[in-house]
Design a protein around this motif. Structure first.
Motif, PDB file in Angstrom:
ATOM      1  N   GLN A 172      31.220  38.538  48.484  1.00 27.72           N
ATOM      2  CA  GLN A 172      29.928  39.110  48.104  1.00 27.72           C
ATOM      3  C   GLN A 172      29.583  40.316  48.977  1.00 27.72           C
ATOM      4  OE1 GLN A 172      30.592  35.895  48.673  1.00 27.72           O
ATOM      5  NE2 GLN A 172      29.554  34.564  47.196  1.00 27.72           N
ATOM      6  N   ASP A 173      29.935  40.246  50.264  1.00 35.32           N
ATOM      7  CA  ASP A 173      29.673  41.367  51.167  1.00 35.32           C
ATOM      8  C   ASP A 173      30.638  42.523  50.917  1.00 35.32           C
ATOM      9  OD1 ASP A 173      27.596  40.002  52.433  1.00 35.32           O
ATOM     10  OD2 ASP A 173      28.959  39.053  53.876  1.00 35.32           O
ATOM     11  N   ARG A 180      30.619  37.606  39.607  1.00 39.08           N
ATOM     12  CA  ARG A 180      32.072  37.564  39.444  1.00 39.08           C
ATOM     13  C   ARG A 180      32.542  38.618  38.448  1.00 39.08           C
ATOM     14  NH1 ARG A 180      34.712  31.538  39.358  1.00 39.08           N
ATOM     15  NH2 ARG A 180      33.870  30.755  41.334  1.00 39.08           N
ATOM     16  N   SER A 181      31.792  38.816  37.392  1.00 41.28           N
ATOM     17  CA  SER A 181      32.213  39.785  36.373  1.00 41.28           C
ATOM     18  C   SER A 181      32.225  41.202  36.943  1.00 41.28           C
ATOM     19  CB  SER A 181      31.303  39.708  35.142  1.00 41.28           C
ATOM     20  OG  SER A 181      29.959  39.999  35.474  1.00 41.28           O
ATOM     21  N   GLU A 182      31.285  41.518  37.823  1.00 37.42           N
ATOM     22  CA  GLU A 182      31.289  42.840  38.450  1.00 37.42           C
ATOM     23  C   GLU A 182      32.484  43.007  39.375  1.00 37.42           C
ATOM     24  OE1 GLU A 182      27.591  43.784  40.312  1.00 37.42           O
ATOM     25  OE2 GLU A 182      26.403  43.441  38.494  1.00 37.42           O
ATOM     26  N   VAL A 183      32.828  41.946  40.092  1.00 39.57           N
ATOM     27  CA  VAL A 183      34.022  41.987  40.946  1.00 39.57           C
ATOM     28  C   VAL A 183      35.261  42.210  40.091  1.00 39.57           C
ATOM     29  CG1 VAL A 183      35.507  40.615  42.453  1.00 39.57           C
ATOM     30  CG2 VAL A 183      33.022  40.571  42.781  1.00 39.57           C
ATOM     31  N   GLU A 184      35.373  41.471  38.988  1.00 39.54           N
ATOM     32  CA  GLU A 184      36.538  41.601  38.113  1.00 39.54           C
ATOM     33  C   GLU A 184      36.627  42.997  37.521  1.00 39.54           C
ATOM     34  OE1 GLU A 184      35.750  38.440  35.427  1.00 39.54           O
ATOM     35  OE2 GLU A 184      36.262  36.865  36.886  1.00 39.54           O
ATOM     36  N   GLU A 193      44.690  43.150  41.658  1.00 40.98           N
ATOM     37  CA  GLU A 193      44.824  41.847  41.016  1.00 40.98           C
ATOM     38  C   GLU A 193      43.896  40.861  41.708  1.00 40.98           C
ATOM     39  OE1 GLU A 193      48.169  38.298  40.595  1.00 40.98           O
ATOM     40  OE2 GLU A 193      48.793  40.333  41.156  1.00 40.98           O
ATOM     41  N   CYS A 194      43.078  40.153  40.951  1.00 36.57           N
ATOM     42  CA  CYS A 194      42.173  39.183  41.561  1.00 36.57           C
ATOM     43  C   CYS A 194      42.277  37.839  40.860  1.00 36.57           C
ATOM     44  CB  CYS A 194      40.732  39.693  41.547  1.00 36.57           C
ATOM     45  SG  CYS A 194      39.956  39.817  39.919  1.00 36.57           S
ATOM     46  N   GLU A 195      42.024  36.794  41.618  1.00 34.88           N
ATOM     47  CA  GLU A 195      42.012  35.444  41.054  1.00 34.88           C
ATOM     48  C   GLU A 195      40.971  34.611  41.793  1.00 34.88           C
ATOM     49  OE1 GLU A 195      45.228  32.679  42.139  1.00 34.88           O
ATOM     50  OE2 GLU A 195      46.170  34.381  43.169  1.00 34.88           O
TER      51      GLU A 195
END
Length: 322
Positions: A172-173, A180-184, A193-195
């Motif tokens: 978050q920081d 989560r959708s903004e991170v993705e 690549e994120c999981e």
């Protein structure tokens, strides 16, 4: 230009140049129009300039000066270290404990997006230590053993980060959001690549450059942070304790591999660190100094210190590795 003088800060070295005000206390942001031509001519040759005996009236004046080179100041996105925003586009330097040494590195070389320019403004030098050593990334590239240089150039570096769980900064920081959708979306737009793991925490992987070519000069530079992210950067006790907790190196808070996923040898990174250290240039801060670096041509570090120290930072001119 009789109001200014420019010369090497250290005899026999072109990095950094020292640009001093003829009229001590002249506001640096007001002098920018006269200085810009000099800076444009010299920065890509030497890689770094120290401004001394000018006057800056706090973070806002520093922001005006840095932004005066024609590029909006950058926000500290996808950061890897703790720091705080001072004012728009201006941040504290890395908030690691004073006893901790920060090795030479180019800002955000662990990504495919980085600033071409970075400025450091010394509001208050430490009582002891606290220098910001620098080094010529072109010279480091040339001095790096050929086999290592070619391996990093061919394979690149894969950075693996596991966020949160009290072991590293929270996602978050890092991403500045609870969504989560903004991170993705950010990761998709930056080839990361994120999981999401079963515990709700985040893991990212990104393959980035090991070396890079400067877009203006065409010169090759050593440009990665494998030596910072790699598990061998940890003290042996800390390393073993973390591995006892997380199980294997892929689950460490951060680690670096070759771009194909194979392990970077500890011995290789020992050579990398020794090569970096051979090119380290250190000089004491004076209150009011501003150091401007071409972030690709010049790496920077931080020496341990005692007593209060305040150095703030701005970055500009985004560049992206294709």
């Amino acid at each position: 230009m009789s109001a200014f003088s420019i010369q090497p800060l250290i005899d026999g070295r072109s990095l950094p140049l020292l640009l001093k005000a003829g009229d001590v206390g002249r506001p640096l942001d007001e002098a920018l129009p006269l200085l810009r031509a000099v800076i444009d001519r010299h920065l890509t040759d030497c890689g770094g300039i120290v401004f001394r005996d000018f006057s800056l009236d706090g973070p806002d004046a520093f922001r005006v000066f840095a932004a005066g080179f024609g590029h909006p100041l950058l926000t500290y996105e996808f950061g890897s270290t703790p720091r705080s925003q001072v004012t728009s586009g201006v941040y504290t330097s890395t908030e690691y404990p004073p006893h901790q040494h920060i090795p030479l590195h180019n800002e955000q070389a662990y990504t495919r997006d980085w600033p071409m320019k970075i400025w450091f403004y010394c509001v208050q030098p430490a009582l002891e230590g606290g220098e910001t050593p620098i080094a010529d990334s072109r010279a480091i590239y040339s001095d790096m053993p050929t086999a290592i240089r070619e391996r990093f150039a061919d394979k690149g570096v894969m950075y693996v980060r596991n966020y949160g769980n009290g072991l590293d900064v929270d996602w978050q920081d890092v991403f500045g959001t609870d969504s989560r959708s903004e991170v993705e979306a950010y990761c998709a737009g930056h080839d990361i690549e994120c999981e999401w793991k079963d515990d709700g925490e985040l893991r990212t992987r990104q393959v980035c450059q090991g070396t890079a070519r400067h877009p203006v000069t065409g010169e090759w530079v050593w440009f990665n942070q494998a030596h910072l992210f790699h598990v061998s950067n940890l003290d042996s006790e800390v390393r073993e304790s973390l591995l006892d907790v997380v199980g294997d190196e892929m689950h460490l808070p951060r680690n670096a591999f070759y771009g194909d996923g194979s392990r970077i040898e500890d011995e290789t990174l020992s050579v990398v660190r020794a090569t970096l250290d051979r090119h380290k240039i250190s000089f004491p801060w004076q209150a009011g100094d501003v150091v401007m670096l071409d972030n690709m041509l010049t790496a920077h570090a931080r020496a341990p210190f005692k007593g209060p120290r305040k150095v703030i930072v701005a970055m500009a001119e985004a560049n992206r590795q294709s």
